[in-house]
Design an enzyme around this catalytic site. Structure first.
Site, short mmCIF file in Angstrom:
data_model
loop_
_atom_site.label_atom_id
_atom_site.label_comp_id
_atom_site.label_asym_id
_atom_site.label_seq_id
_atom_site.Cartn_x
_atom_site.Cartn_y
_atom_site.Cartn_z
CE1 TYR A 70 75.69 76.75 27.80
CE2 TYR A 70 76.63 74.99 26.76
CZ TYR A 70 76.34 75.45 28.01
OH TYR A 70 76.72 75.29 28.58
CG HIS A 122 81.32 67.52 30.67
ND1 HIS A 122 82.68 67.78 30.41
CD2 HIS A 122 81.23 66.53 31.58
CE1 HIS A 122 83.45 67.37 31.75
NE2 HIS A 122 82.64 66.86 32.72
CB THR A 191 92.17 67.37 29.67
OG1 THR A 191 91.26 67.62 31.27
CG2 THR A 191 92.42 66.70 30.46
C1 BV8 Z 1 79.62 67.10 40.06
C2 BV8 Z 1 80.22 71.16 29.90
C3 BV8 Z 1 77.72 66.87 42.05
C4 BV8 Z 1 79.38 72.23 29.93
C5 BV8 Z 1 81.29 71.30 31.83
C6 BV8 Z 1 81.70 73.46 44.10
C7 BV8 Z 1 80.58 73.89 43.37
C8 BV8 Z 1 79.49 73.03 42.76
C9 BV8 Z 1 80.64 72.22 42.09
C10 BV8 Z 1 81.76 71.54 42.56
C11 BV8 Z 1 82.29 72.40 43.29
N1 BV8 Z 1 83.97 72.32 43.54
C12 BV8 Z 1 83.55 70.67 43.25
C13 BV8 Z 1 83.06 71.19 42.15
C14 BV8 Z 1 83.02 69.65 41.59
C15 BV8 Z 1 82.40 70.34 40.16
C16 BV8 Z 1 83.93 70.28 39.74
O1 BV8 Z 1 84.42 69.80 39.33
N2 BV8 Z 1 84.31 71.97 39.56
C17 BV8 Z 1 85.42 72.45 39.85
C18 BV8 Z 1 85.67 73.88 38.54
C19 BV8 Z 1 86.88 72.36 40.75
N3 BV8 Z 1 82.50 69.39 38.61
C20 BV8 Z 1 80.80 68.79 38.64
O2 BV8 Z 1 80.24 70.01 38.72
C21 BV8 Z 1 79.81 67.87 37.88
N4 BV8 Z 1 79.44 67.18 38.11
O3 BV8 Z 1 80.44 66.62 40.49
O4 BV8 Z 1 77.99 66.52 40.10
C22 BV8 Z 1 77.44 65.88 42.42
C23 BV8 Z 1 77.71 64.75 42.66
C24 BV8 Z 1 76.22 63.79 43.23
C25 BV8 Z 1 75.23 64.00 42.93
C26 BV8 Z 1 74.85 65.87 42.36
C27 BV8 Z 1 75.77 66.19 41.63
C28 BV8 Z 1 80.10 68.26 36.36
C29 BV8 Z 1 81.38 68.80 35.83
C30 BV8 Z 1 80.31 68.68 34.52
C31 BV8 Z 1 80.72 70.41 33.96
N5 BV8 Z 1 80.46 70.94 32.52
N6 BV8 Z 1 81.47 71.35 30.43
C32 BV8 Z 1 79.90 73.13 28.71
O5 BV8 Z 1 81.71 73.20 28.38
O6 BV8 Z 1 79.25 74.46 28.87
S1 BV8 Z 1 82.88 71.67 32.23
C33 BV8 Z 1 84.21 72.03 31.12
O7 BV8 Z 1 84.92 72.30 31.76
C34 BV8 Z 1 84.74 71.71 29.83
O8 BV8 Z 1 83.61 70.64 29.54
C35 BV8 Z 1 85.53 71.26 30.24
O9 BV8 Z 1 85.39 69.79 29.90
C36 BV8 Z 1 86.53 70.67 31.58
C37 BV8 Z 1 87.22 70.95 32.02
O10 BV8 Z 1 87.68 71.91 31.11
P1 BV8 Z 1 89.10 71.45 29.55
O11 BV8 Z 1 88.84 70.55 29.03
O12 BV8 Z 1 90.20 70.42 30.48
O13 BV8 Z 1 89.30 72.52 28.98
P2 BV8 Z 1 90.53 73.68 30.08
O14 BV8 Z 1 90.06 74.84 28.72
O15 BV8 Z 1 90.14 74.01 31.48
O16 BV8 Z 1 91.82 73.43 29.20
C38 BV8 Z 1 92.69 73.54 28.85
C39 BV8 Z 1 93.61 72.62 28.42
O17 BV8 Z 1 93.78 72.21 27.20
C40 BV8 Z 1 94.73 73.74 29.30
O18 BV8 Z 1 95.45 72.54 30.11
C41 BV8 Z 1 95.63 73.41 28.48
O19 BV8 Z 1 96.89 73.76 28.62
C42 BV8 Z 1 95.90 72.48 27.04
N7 BV8 Z 1 95.53 73.06 25.20
C43 BV8 Z 1 95.46 73.95 24.68
N8 BV8 Z 1 96.01 74.10 23.43
C44 BV8 Z 1 96.48 72.68 23.65
C45 BV8 Z 1 96.15 72.23 25.17
N9 BV8 Z 1 96.70 70.41 24.75
C46 BV8 Z 1 96.70 70.19 24.20
N10 BV8 Z 1 97.28 70.78 22.39
C47 BV8 Z 1 96.45 71.96 22.88
N11 BV8 Z 1 96.94 72.83 20.91
#
Ligand code: BV8
Length: 252
Positions: A70, A122, A191
């Site tokens: 971080y 987040h 996103t």
């Molecule tokens: C929750 C902070 C439960 C930290 C982040 C199995 C086990 C455990 C959990 C889960 C599981 N299955 C599902 C889950 C739920 C899980 C989840 O959704 N997992 C996913 C992977 C399936 N979610 C969680 O765990 C959440 N909590 O559910 O709690 C619970 C419920 C009840 C009670 C207790 C607990 C918590 C989720 C938050 C995680 N923390 N970040 C840090 O940053 O270090 S998430 C992290 O990924 C980032 O914050 C980011 O926001 C997020 C998603 O990524 P994106 O922002 O979309 O970025 P990414 O790189 O993926 O994509 C970029 C995009 O931009 C692309 O599409 C690209 O094409 C585009 N792009 C590129 N260039 C451009 C562009 N667009 C426009 N212009 C450009 N120039």
């Protein structure tokens, strides 16, 4: 700035909207040089998968490694600056009617761009909290400890961000769900629409009859459901959209 082809129906729709809600992800910061969450990490961090590092288990297993990851990201963000996409959203906040900005990003670039109301789902890279007490810590005495210790209880400090498997801040998530449910137009910007519960927000908007606009150079799971898909970079599209809808001079 050459006028980008924003569909005329979208321009009409945005002008008629009483309430616009925007959700941003890491893509809006890509043009600021901040790597997106899933982009290959560079250098020392290339061998780690962010989804494995951004977890409480990783921190408990190796608090020093996670704290330093971080710290590296903080340094990357300090060297970055808001790009025309961030600046256009700050313009829109000033000129649209009711506008809500929700971000999944932890980089704080929306506030540095001049956005005032920002719902940080987040958390924020530049805030720390005590791992034991789960309460913020504004500052702590200089020490060689990595991670630093909580001045109140001596526990380990951790970044004040939401890790995978952790709940989002309840009040912020509720406000974001309200903003999605009340929107006439919902903009999903930069996103991958993979992470929940953030990825639910455009579907809440759709269910309430909003037009959903996706701005992303790549398709995502949201794309088939979007009313409008603008396939390009947010740093190009958002200034063009702000200029054509609200007559703002795009940021050059
Ligand atoms: C929750 C902070 C439960 C930290 C982040 C199995 C086990 C455990 C959990 C889960 C599981 N299955 C599902 C889950 C739920 C899980 C989840 O959704 N997992 C996913 C992977 C399936 N979610 C969680 O765990 C959440 N909590 O559910 O709690 C619970 C419920 C009840 C009670 C207790 C607990 C918590 C989720 C938050 C995680 N923390 N970040 C840090 O940053 O270090 S998430 C992290 O990924 C980032 O914050 C980011 O926001 C997020 C998603 O990524 P994106 O922002 O979309 O970025 P990414 O790189 O993926 O994509 C970029 C995009 O931009 C692309 O599409 C690209 O094409 C585009 N792009 C590129 N260039 C451009 C562009 N667009 C426009 N212009 C450009 N120039």
């Amino acid at each position: 700035m050459s006028e980008l082809p924003i569909p005329s129906e979208l321009i009409t729709c945005l002008r008629a909207a009483h309430r616009i809600t925007a959700l941003t992800g890491a893509g809006i910061s890509a043009e600021s040089g901040v790597p997106t969450f899933r982009e290959a990490q560079t250098g020392l961090w290339a061998r780690y998968n962010p989804e494995e590092l951004a977890t409480p288990e990783a921190f408990q297993r190796d608090p020093k490694l996670v704290w330093e990851w971080y710290a590296w990201r903080q340094e990357r963000v300090r060297q970055a600056k808001p790009n025309p996409g961030h600046l256009a959203l700050a313009d829109i906040e000033r000129h649209a009617g009711e506008f809500s900005l929700i971000t999944q990003n932890v980089d704080g670039l929306h506030r540095r761009a001049g956005s005032h109301q920002v719902l940080e789902l987040h958390g924020n890279l530049f805030r720390a909290k005590c791992f034991n007490e789960d309460r913020p810590v504004e500052n702590w005495p200089d020490s060689d400890d990595i991670p630093p210790r909580c001045p109140r209880c001596g526990g380990l400090l951790r970044p004040d961000v939401v890790w995978f498997g952790e709940s989002l801040p309840v009040a912020v998530l509720r406000a974001a769900e309200q903003a999605a449910a009340n929107a006439n137009v919902f903009l999903s910007i930069g996103t991958s629409s993979l992470v929940y519960p953030a990825a639910d927000l455009p579907f809440i908007a759709l269910k309430s009859g909003a037009a959903v606009v996706e701005i992303n150079p790549q398709p995502t799971p949201l794309s088939p459901h979007a009313t409008f898909s603008l396939n390009g970079a947010s740093g190009i599209i958002l200034p063009a959209l702000a200029a054509q809808v609200w007559g703002e001079q795009g940021h050059h």
